[in-house]
Enzyme design. Structure first.
Site, PDB file in Angstrom:
ATOM      1  N   GLN C 488       6.662  -0.507  -0.129  1.00  0.00           N
ATOM      2  CA  GLN C 488       5.620  -1.014   0.777  1.00  0.00           C
ATOM      3  C   GLN C 488       4.254  -1.009   0.116  1.00  0.00           C
ATOM      4  O   GLN C 488       3.346  -1.706   0.555  1.00  0.00           O
ATOM      5  CB  GLN C 488       5.612  -0.179   2.069  1.00  0.00           C
ATOM      6  CG  GLN C 488       4.807   1.119   2.033  1.00  0.00           C
ATOM      7  CD  GLN C 488       5.498   2.270   1.324  1.00  0.00           C
ATOM      8  OE1 GLN C 488       6.182   2.094   0.327  1.00  0.00           O
ATOM      9  NE2 GLN C 488       5.308   3.474   1.832  1.00  0.00           N
ATOM     10  N   SER C 490       2.425   2.052  -0.939  1.00  0.00           N
ATOM     11  CA  SER C 490       1.539   3.148  -0.531  1.00  0.00           C
ATOM     12  C   SER C 490       0.660   3.622  -1.687  1.00  0.00           C
ATOM     13  O   SER C 490      -0.510   3.947  -1.485  1.00  0.00           O
ATOM     14  CB  SER C 490       2.367   4.313   0.017  1.00  0.00           C
ATOM     15  OG  SER C 490       3.291   4.773  -0.946  1.00  0.00           O
ATOM     16  N   THR C 531      -0.240   4.197   6.043  1.00  0.00           N
ATOM     17  CA  THR C 531      -1.560   3.646   5.723  1.00  0.00           C
ATOM     18  C   THR C 531      -2.614   4.261   6.625  1.00  0.00           C
ATOM     19  O   THR C 531      -3.744   4.516   6.202  1.00  0.00           O
ATOM     20  CB  THR C 531      -1.541   2.112   5.873  1.00  0.00           C
ATOM     21  OG1 THR C 531      -0.553   1.602   4.989  1.00  0.00           O
ATOM     22  CG2 THR C 531      -2.880   1.510   5.530  1.00  0.00           C
ATOM     23  N   LYS C 731      -2.981  -0.336  11.768  1.00  0.00           N
ATOM     24  CA  LYS C 731      -1.832  -0.314  12.667  1.00  0.00           C
ATOM     25  C   LYS C 731      -0.574  -0.756  11.944  1.00  0.00           C
ATOM     26  O   LYS C 731      -0.642  -1.369  10.884  1.00  0.00           O
ATOM     27  CB  LYS C 731      -2.111  -1.231  13.854  1.00  0.00           C
ATOM     28  CG  LYS C 731      -3.391  -0.866  14.594  1.00  0.00           C
ATOM     29  CD  LYS C 731      -3.720  -1.903  15.628  1.00  0.00           C
ATOM     30  CE  LYS C 731      -5.083  -1.615  16.249  1.00  0.00           C
ATOM     31  NZ  LYS C 731      -5.450  -2.694  17.185  1.00  0.00           N
ATOM     32  N   GLU C 735       7.398  -2.862  10.331  1.00  0.00           N
ATOM     33  CA  GLU C 735       8.717  -2.950  10.980  1.00  0.00           C
ATOM     34  C   GLU C 735       8.691  -3.608  12.349  1.00  0.00           C
ATOM     35  O   GLU C 735       9.732  -3.895  12.925  1.00  0.00           O
ATOM     36  CB  GLU C 735       9.369  -1.570  11.082  1.00  0.00           C
ATOM     37  CG  GLU C 735       8.622  -0.536  11.895  1.00  0.00           C
ATOM     38  CD  GLU C 735       9.389   0.780  12.020  1.00  0.00           C
ATOM     39  OE1 GLU C 735      10.605   0.748  12.212  1.00  0.00           O
ATOM     40  OE2 GLU C 735       8.755   1.848  11.910  1.00  0.00           O
TER      41      GLU C 735
END
Lengths: 188, 337, 789
Positions: C488, C490, C531, C731, C735
Site C-alpha cells: 500500500q 506505508s 496513514t 480516511k 478496502e
C-alpha cells in the site's frame, strides 16, 4: 553418489541398454552450466529440480519469485535465450548451456532499464511480488516489438497475474517505456 | 516442485527418443515443452521413471510442399506458430488457435505436438491428492469417480481441452506418427479415442513427428472461437472451429467441417449438422439451425463449473456467430481481391 | 508555511527501486544455513473424530528431525477475536476431532522436501467419520451435526451458532406501518479468496532464548502477541523480523497453524525451520472470505425517504469462529453509515459449518452488504418511479451528522460523493438508455451506481501506533516504525510526512520498519488506519524533533522560535536570511549545550484518543472512529444478451479520503479495488463440494487478468487539509471501494438487460436465465392480452 544401479542410456551407439534404476530409483545428478545475467554457473542438479529452484536456492538470485509453482501465475518468469518462460515448470537440466536473464540482470549497475523506470514512474508496483515476472515479460515484448499496441501488451502480459494494481498502471508503464501514446510519468 | 525422482535423457533425434520410450515400456514419457507434463508430474497424476527430452531436436521450419499442403514439425513452439508469416498466411486458423493457448510464457515453451498430446482435465484430477480426493479415481488407476460417482470403471468423463486440435480437425489435417516400426500417417481426428482414460490413439513408444495440412482450395473459409470467462490464461469452456468450402456464388456451401472442443473426452464433429449445410445456401436460419443441432448432439459434459445447459447455450450462439464470421471472411476476401 | 513540498504529492515509492531490481527481501527470500523444511499433515475429512495418531513410523524415517501433534503443544487456544464473550476457540493443531478438510493435524521438520513428503505419508491415523454440514441454514437447524456447541448467548432454537449481533433503534414495526412502500429481498454471495501472489511462508529460528520469525503478515505486533501466547513465551522472547509482503488483502492477519508449527519445530530441533504453503493448500485449507446471506426488508415514503429497515445476516463462518463474528457486527455498520435509517432492526448470525475457517477480506463484509442494499435501493426507486440518484440523495448522510453509535461524520458525507458521481458520469442522461431504445446487435450498455462508507483505524489490538524519529548529526533522519508495507506504500507515506515536517529531502529519510524488537508498536496494515494512525504518530515524532531543532537554533541564533523557518536542512531567520544554521550545526550545538541530546522525537497516536474501549461485537454499543470515508461509484457495463457475457467497461470512483498524502498511491488503491470487484462480479468463485475445494489453482479460480482491465477514473472529495505541525485527518481508501462498484455493476447489468441479480457472481449463465425468464413473462403477457375477453 547417486549412480548406484544406473547405467548410461545410450541408444545412438546401439549399446546394450540396462534400465534397472529407473522405476522409483535414485535419479542421476547432473552437472549443468548455465549463464545467468552474464555469469556462468556450474550446478549439480537432479532431473526433478526446476530452474526456479536453481536460480533462487543454488545461485541465490531471489528476485525471481515462486508463487503458484504450477505454471500459471507468471511470477517466476525469466528469459531463456530471450524468450519469457516459467522457471517453475522448466527443468534445470533442460537449461544446460543456456543464457538466462532474471530481474537482477535488467539494470546496468545503478542505471535502471527503461521498463524498470517506467514501472516506478507509473506506480505499476505495489506489493511487488508479480513485478519481477511482469518486468521480464515486458522486457521480452519490447525487445521483439518496440512499439506494441495495447492488444500486443495484453497478449504478452496475460500470463502474469497481478492482484494489486488492476493492470492499468502496468499497461501505462509499458506504453511509456515504448515511448507511445505520450504517456508521461505520474509519480515524481 | 516435483517431489519424486526420475531420470532424464536427452534424445538427439526423434528415432532415438522412440527407441528409449519403447525400451522403458510405459515408465518413460517424452518431454517437449513440458507445460502440460510437468504440472501433471507435480500433481503426481503421472509418475514416469524417465523423461526423454526432445529439447535437443531442432524443429524443421514449416514448409509448403509441392502439392500446396503445409508440413509443420510437431516440435514447433506455439509462439512460432502464432507469429510465423508462413503459417499466418497459409493456415491462419492454426495460427489463431495457437495464439489463444494459455498465456504467452506457455506458448513460448509449449509445442504443437505437446498441445495435441495434452492430458484430459477434470477439477478432481487436476490437483495434488495429499488430503483432497486421496483415493485414486479411475483415471489414476483407482476405483471411483468423484464428479460422476455412478460412472462405470471404464468411463472417465474428463475433458480434452486442446485449442489447436479442433482447428486441425476442421482443416482436415493429418499427423505423422513415428513409432518403432517407422512412420504412419493418420487423420488428426483419428488421434482421439473418445475415452477419457486413454484419450490418445498412440502407443507408449509413438511420437508425433509432424502435422500436415492440405492446401486450401478456392472458396475455402474458416472461423474459430474459444469461449472463456477471462479472455486468456485459461482453458476454454468450449472451442469451436469451422472450415467451409463455398461455391463460386460465395453463399452455397459445398463442404463443411465443424469441430467442437473442450466439452468432451475428445474433439467432436457434428456430422449431421455439417451435412445439413452442404449444398445449401448459408443464410442466418440455416446456420442457426446447424448451431442448435450441434449444441445438442455434442452433448457437452458439465465441466469446470459450467452446466451442460450453459455449455449448450454457449456453443449454439458462438457456433452460429463463428459460421457467420467464416462467411463474412470469405466475402471480405472476395471484396479485397 | 502552507506550501507543501512532499505531502500531497505523488512521490515515487521508497521501496520501488528495490522491488524492480529484485533486491526487496520477502519472507521466501530469507535464507539461513542448516534450515529444515517443515510440512503439515492435513485432514482429508470435513468432520471426523481422531481415534488414534501414530507418528512413530514418520519419526523413524531418516532425515526426519521432529514430528509434533497437539500433544506437543501447551493446549493454548487462539482466535481472531479474543474477548470474554468470544474466548479463543482454536488450537494450533487438531485435538480429538477435525472440523474441516485441510485442518492441521501434525507437523514435521525434515532435511528436505522429499523426505518431509514421505514422512507425512507415514503418519497413521484412525478415523471415525462424523456427519458434516456445509450450508449455514442447514447447520443452524436443530438436530444438525454439531460442529461446536451453540454459543451460550445464542437463541436456543438454533444450532452451531458461533456468535450473534443484535441491535435496533426506533420502532421498526411502526416504521413499516408508516411506510408507503415496503419490500423484502434476499441476497447471496459466492465464496471468494484473497489471491495474494506471495504464498503463506514462515521461517522460524530458535536461538538461545529467542525465537526469530520471518513471516508473511499484515502486522508484526499482532503476530507476535498471538504466537507468543500459543508458545507460552514472553513477548520479549519472540521477534518478528521485517520482510516485504507480497500482497495480503486480509488473508494474513490471523495466527496460522504453520507459523506455530515452524516455531515449535525450530524450538525442538534448534535449527531454522521453513514452512511454505503451496498454492493448493492456500486454496483448499487456508482462510477465504465470508459468504453472507442477507435478508432485507425496507420501508420507504413515496419520495424515497427511508423509514424502516430490518436486516438479517447469516454468515457461513466455517469451522472455527475466525472473524465470522466480526463480519456480522460490521455488516450492521455497513448498513447504518451511508444512509439515515430512523428505525432499524438488525440481527446477524455467525454459523459454524464444515468449511475452512474464514478471514477478513478487503472490505470485510462491506461488498456483500452494499451489494444487497444498493441493489434493493434501485428496486425501490424503480417501484416509486424515481431515479437512482434522487433516492440516494434523499437519504445520504451529510457532514456533521451523528451516527447511532455516537460517531460523527465530521466533514465527510455521502451526499457530496453521490452528487459528484452523478455529474461526472452524466448518469441521468445515460441510465435507461439502451432499454428504452435497444441498439442494433446483441450488445447492451448499462450504467449503475452504488454507495458505501468505511471506517478507518477502529480500535482492536494493538490499538495504537508509536513512531520514533532519530536525527542523524548530518541532519538526515532515521524513522523507526512498526508499520508494515504490504504494497500500500506505508513507507513512502511515512517518509513524505517526516520529510515535510522536518524540511529535509525524501532521500534524507530512511525507514526501519516492522520489526517487533527494534521498532515501536504499530496497529498493522489491516484496519485501514495506517496513514491516519501511524502517519499522525510519525508527524508527531518528526514534529517533536523539529521543535527541538528550533529550540536549539533559537538559543544559538538569539532569535525567537516564531521568527525561524526550516528549509532544506537549514534554519533561517525569517527577517534576516543571512542569519542561518545548518541542521548539522544545530544538532552539534544540541549535543554540546543540551547535555548530549542528539535530538530524537517520539510520537504516538490512536483513533478516538479519549474513548476507553472498543465497540461491543454483540450489542454494537461503543464508538468506532472519527474518520468515516464515504464513496459513490458508477459502473458502466456491457452485456451480450445472446451469450449472457458481461464486462465492466468503465468505473468512476468518487471518494472522500480526507486528504490524499500521495494521490497516485490512492489511485493505485482505487484501480486495484476496481479490478478485485470486477473479479467478484463476473469471474471468481471458490468451488466446493462437501467441503472439498474443486479449483485450487489460478486456472480454474478465475482472478482477473490483464484482459479484464476496465477504465478506472477517480475523483477525491477533499474534505480535510494537511498543515505542518497540526494533526490531520485522513480516511480509509484501501478496502472500502470494492463495495459501491460491485453494487453498481449489479445495477448496471439490470440497467442494460432488465435482469435483476440477487447473487454474485453475475455469471453469463445467471444473466441468460434472467433474460429467458423476462422473455417468458413477456410472452405470457402478450398471450394473455390476445386471449378473448
Amino acid at each position: 553418489m547417486h549412480e548406484t544401479g544406473v547405467v548410461m542410456l545410450d541408444v545412438s551407439k546401439g549399446k546394450d541398454v540396462r534400465v534397472g534404476a529407473v522405476a522409483g530409483a535414485q535419479s542421476r545428478t547432473r552437472l549443468i552450466s548455465l549463464c545467468v545475467n552474464g555469469e556462468w554457473h556450474e550446478v549439480a542438479v537432479k532431473p526433478r529440480i526446476m530452474l526456479v529452484e536453481v536460480i533462487r536456492d543454488t545461485i541465490g538470485l531471489t528476485g525471481t519469485k515462486a508463487s503458484c509453482e504450477s505454471g500459471i501465475c507468471g511470477a517466476c518468469t525469466v528469459l531463456i535465450e530471450g524468450r519469457p518462460v516459467l522457471a517453475c515448470i522448466t527443468l534445470a537440466v533442460e537449461c544446460d548451456g543456456k543464457q538466462i536473464r532474471t530481474v537482477e540482470g535488467l539494470a546496468e549497475g545503478e542505471k535502471l532499464s527503461v521498463v524498470q523506470e517506467a514501472f516506478l514512474d507509473q506506480g505499476a508496483v505495489q506489493c511487488g511480488f508479480c513485478t519481477p515476472g511482469m518486468l521480464m515479460s515486458a522486457t521480452a515484448l519490447l525487445e521483439r516489438n518496440p512499439k506494441p499496441t495495447r492488444q500486443d501488451i495484453n497478449k504478452a502480459l496475460e500470463g502474469n497475474l497481478c492482484r494489486c494494481t488492476g493492470y492499468n498502471a502496468i499497461v501505462d508503464a509499458v506504453l511509456q517505456a515504448s515511448g507511445q501514446e505520450n504517456v508521461k510519468p505520474v509519480m515524481k | 516442485m516435483i517431489l519424486f525422482d526420475f531420470d532424464y535423457e536427452r534424445a538427439d533425434t526423434l528415432e532415438q527418443a522412440v527407441a528409449l520410450l519403447a525400451r522403458l515400456q510405459g515408465d518413460a514419457r517424452a518431454l517437449a515443452g513440458g507445460t502440460d507434463l510437468l504440472p501433471g508430474m507435480r500433481m503426481e497424476n503421472i509418475r514416469p521413471g524417465l523423461l526423454v527430452s526432445l529439447s535437443g531436436i531442432e524443429p524443421e521450419a514449416p514448409q509448403v510442399l509441392a502439392d500446396g499442403s503445409i508440413r509443420i514439425d510437431a516440435l514447433t513452439r506455439l509462439a512460432t506458430l502464432e507469429n510465423s508469416e508462413l503459417v499466418r498466411r497459409v493456415v491462419p486458423m492454426l495460427a489463431q488457435s495457437a495464439h489463444v493457448v494459455g498465456g504467452n510464457q506457455i506458448r513460448q515453451m509449449g509445442t504443437l505436438g505437446g498441445n495435441l498430446c495434452q492430458e484430459v482435465r477434470c477439477l478432481h484430477l487436476d490437483q495434488k491428492h495429499d488430503y483432497q480426493f486421496v483415493a485414486p479415481c479411475y483415471k489414476r488407476g483407482g476405483t471411483c469417480c468423484y464428479p460422476f460417482p455412478r460412472n462405470a470403471p471404464e468411463v472417465c468423463w474428463s475433458v480434452y481441452m486442446s485449442d489447436i486440435a479442433p482447428a486441425l480437425i476442421a482443416l482436415n489435417a493429418q499427423v505423422e506418427i513415428l513409432g518403432e516400426t517407422g512412420t504412419r500417417r493418420i487423420d488428426v481426428e483419428a488421434l482421439f479415442t473418445g475415452n477419457g482414460l486413454k484419450p490418445l490413439a498412440l502407443s507408449q513408444a509413438e511420437l508425433l513427428r509432424a502435422v500436415l495440412i492440405p492446401a486450401a482450395a478456392p472458396g475455402f473459409t474458416w472461423g474459430f472461437h474459444k469461449s472463456t470467462v477471462r479472455g486468456g490464461l485459461e482453458f476454454g469452456m468450449a472451442v469451436l472451429a469451422v472450415a467451409l468450402q463455398l461455391a463460386e456464388d460465395g453463399r452455397t456451401c459445398t463442404d463443411a467441417r465443424i469441430v467442437v472442443g473442450a466439452v468432451r473426452e475428445g474433439p467432436v464433429r457434428p456430422v449431421a449438422a455439417e451435412r445439413s449445410l452442404i449444398g445449401k445456401t448459408l443464410d442466418e436460419e440455416r446456420m442457426e439451425q446447424a448451431a442448435a443441432d450441434t449444441s445438442r448432439v455434442v452433448n457437452p459434459l458439465p465441466h469446470h463449473g459450467f452446466s451442460k445447459r450453459h455449455l449448450m447455450d454457449n456453443i449454439r450462439v458462438h457456433l452460429r456467430r463463428t459460421l457467420a464470421r467464416a462467411l463474412q471472411r470469405a466475402r471480405d476476401q472476395e471484396a479485397g481481391r | 508555511m502552507s506550501e507543501l513540498n512532499y505531502v500531497g504529492k505523488s512521490v515515487k515509492r521508497k521501496d520501488g527501486p528495490d522491488k524492480v531490481t529484485g533486491k526487496a527481501v520477502y519472507t521466501q527470500d530469507v535464507r539461513l544455513p542448516n534450515t529444515l523444511i517443515g510440512r503439515i499433515l492435513r485432514s482429508p475429512h470435513p468432520h471426523a473424530r481422531i481415534l488414534r495418531i501414530d507418528t512413530s513410523r514418520a519419526r523413524a524415517l531418516p532425515g526426519v528431525k521432529a514430528v509434533i501433534t497437539v500433544e506437543d503443544t501447551k493446549g493454548i487456544k487462539h482466535g481472531f477475536v479474543e474477548t470474554p464473550r468470544y474466548p479463543p476457540d482454536q488450537e494450533v493443531l487438531a485435538r480429538g476431532k477435525v472440523v474441516h478438510v485441510g485442518e492441521e493435524i501434525a507437523a514435521l521438520a525434515a532435511v528436505d522436501q522429499i523426505t518431509a513428503q514421505k514422512a507425512l505419508g507415514l503418519i497413521d491415523i484412525e478415523w471415525e467419520i462424523l456427519p458434516a454440514v456445509f450450508e449455514p441454514e442447514d447447520a443452524m437447524r436443530p438436530g444438525a451435526p454439531e460442529i461446536h456447541p451453540n454459543h451460550p448467548k445464542a437463541p436456543r432454537e438454533f444450532a452451531n451458532i458461533g456468535g450473534t449481533t443484535e441491535t435496533q433503534w426506533g420502532d421498526i414495526e411502526k416504521g413499516f406501518a408508516e411506510s408507503d412502500y415496503v419490500r423484502e429481498d434476499r441476497f447471496e454471495c459466492q465464496l471468494r479468496t484473497h489471491g495474494y501472489l506471495e504464498p503463506h511462508v514462515t521461517l522460524a529460528h530458535w536461538e538461545s532464548d529467542k525465537l526469530n520469525v520471518w513471516t508473511s503478515s499484515m502486522g508484526v505486533f499482532v503476530k507476535r502477541a498471538k504466537l507468543a501466547k500459543v508458545l507460552d513465551l514472553p513477548y520479549s522472547s519472540v521477534r518478528i523480523h521485517k520482510t516485504y509482503v507480497g500482497g495480503t488483502f486480509g488473508g494474513k492477519i490471523d495466527l496460522y497453524s504453520h507459523e506455530y508449527c515452524a516455531s515449535r519445530l525450530s524450538m525442538i530441533t534448534g535449527r531454522p525451520v521453513q514452512i511454505t504453503a503451496s498454492r493448493e493448500e492456500i486454496f483448499s485449507a487456508y482462510r477465504h472470505a465470508q459468504p453472507l446471506i442477507l435478508e432485507i426488508k425496507t420501508g420507504v415514503k413515496k419520495d424515497g425517504t427511508l423509514v424502516a429497515q430490518r436486516i438479517r445476516a447469516i454468515n457461513n463462518a466455517g469451522a472455527f469462529r475466525g472473524s465470522g463474528v466480526v463480519v456480522i457486527f460490521l455488516a450492521w455498520g455497513f448498513t447504518m453509515i451511508p444512509y439515515r435509517i430512523p428505525n432499524l432492526k438488525y440481527e446477524g448470525f455467525s454459523v459454524y459449518t464444515n468449511h475452512t475457517v474464514r478471514a477478513p477480506q478487503r472490505g470485510h463484509g462491506a461488498p456483500k452488504v452494499r451489494f444487497a442494499i444498493e441493489s434493493q435501493m434501485d428496486m425501490i426507486a424503480e417501484a416509486l418511479g424515481i431515479d437512482p440518484i434522487t433516492i440516494r440523495m434523499r437519504n445520504a448522510r451529510e457532514p456533521g451528522e451523528q451516527l447511532p453509535n455516537g460517531d460523527n461524520t465530521h466533514r465527510g458525507g455521502l451526499a457530496a460523493c453521490v452528487a459528484l458521481a452523478a455529474e461526472k458520469s452524466d448518469f441521468l442522461a445515460k441510465v435507461g438508455r439502451d432499454r428504452a431504445s435497444p441498439p442494433k446487435g446483441t450488445l447492451r450498455r448499462g450504467i449503475g451506481i452504488g454507495a458505501s462508507a468505511y471506517m478507518g483505524g477502529t480500535l482492536i489490538y494493538p490499538n495504537g501506533s508509536a513512531v520514533i524519529v532519530k536525527m542523524n548529526d548530518d541532519g538526515s533522519a532515521i524513522v523507526l516504525t512498526g508499520a508494515i508495507d504490504i504494497g500500500q506504500g506505508s513507507e513512502t507515506v511515512i517518509s513524505q510526512i517526516v520529510a515535510e515536517e522536518l524540511s529535509i529531502g525524501m532521500d534524507d529519510v530512511k525507514i526501519i520498519s516492522s520489526d517487533t524488537d527494534t521498532t515501536p508498536q504499530d496497529i498493522g496494515a489491516w484496519i485501514s488506519g495506517m496513514t491516519y494512525v501511524t502517519g499522525n504518530a510519525a508527524r508527531q515524532a518528526a514534529g517533536r524533533a523539529r521543535e527541538k531543532l528550533l529550540q536549539v537554533a533559537s538559543e544559538k541564533m538569539g532569535a525567537e522560535v516564531e521568527n525561524l523557518v526550516l528549509k532544506d536542512k537549514m534554519v533561517y531567520h525569517r527577517l534576516n536570511p543571512e542569519l542561518k544554521m545548518s541542521y548539522r550545526e544545530v544538532i552539534a550545538a544540541s549535543v554540546a549545550t543540551h547535555r548530549g541530546d542528539t535530538i530524537i522525537g517520539e510520537g504516538f497516536w490512536r483513533t478516538m484518543r479519549d474513548e476507553p474501549t472498543h465497540p461491543s461485537l454483540a450489542t454494537t454499543k461503543g464508538r468506532w472512529t472519527e474518520n468515516y470515508a464515504f464513496s459513490a461509484q458508477v459502473a458502466e457495463v456491457e452485456v451480450d444478451i445472446e451469450t449472457g457475457e458481461a464486462r465492466l467497461v468503465k468505473a468512476l470512483t468518487v471518494h472522500d479520503c480526507g486528504f490524499p498524502i500521495n494521490p497516485q498511491l490512492v489511485k493505485g488503491q482505487v484501480d486495484g479495488q476496481i479490478s478485485m470487484a470486477l473479479g467478484h462480479a463476473f469471474m471468481e468463485e471458490v468451488l466446493t463440494k462437501d467441503g472439498y475445494t474443486l479449483n485450487p489453482n489460478w486456472l480454474d479460480y478465475r482472478m482477473p487478468t490483464i484482459h479484464n482491465m476496465a477504465i478506472s477514473e477517480d475523483a477525491d472529495v477533499i474534505t480535510e487539509q494537511y498543515r505542518v505541525g497540526q494533526p490531520y485527518r485522513t480516511k480509509e481508501v484501501g478496502e472500502g471501494l470494492i463495495s459501491g462498484i460491485l453494487a453498481a455493476m449489479g445495477n448496471a447489468v439490470y440497467d442494460a438487460t432488465g435482469v435483476r441479480l440477487y447473487s454474485t457472481p453475475f455469471s453469463a449463465e445467471k444473466i441468460l436465465a434472467g433474460l429467458r425468464a423476462l422473455e417468458y413473462a413477456a410472452k405470457k403477457v402478450r398471450s394473455a392480452s390476445k386471449a378473448p375477453a
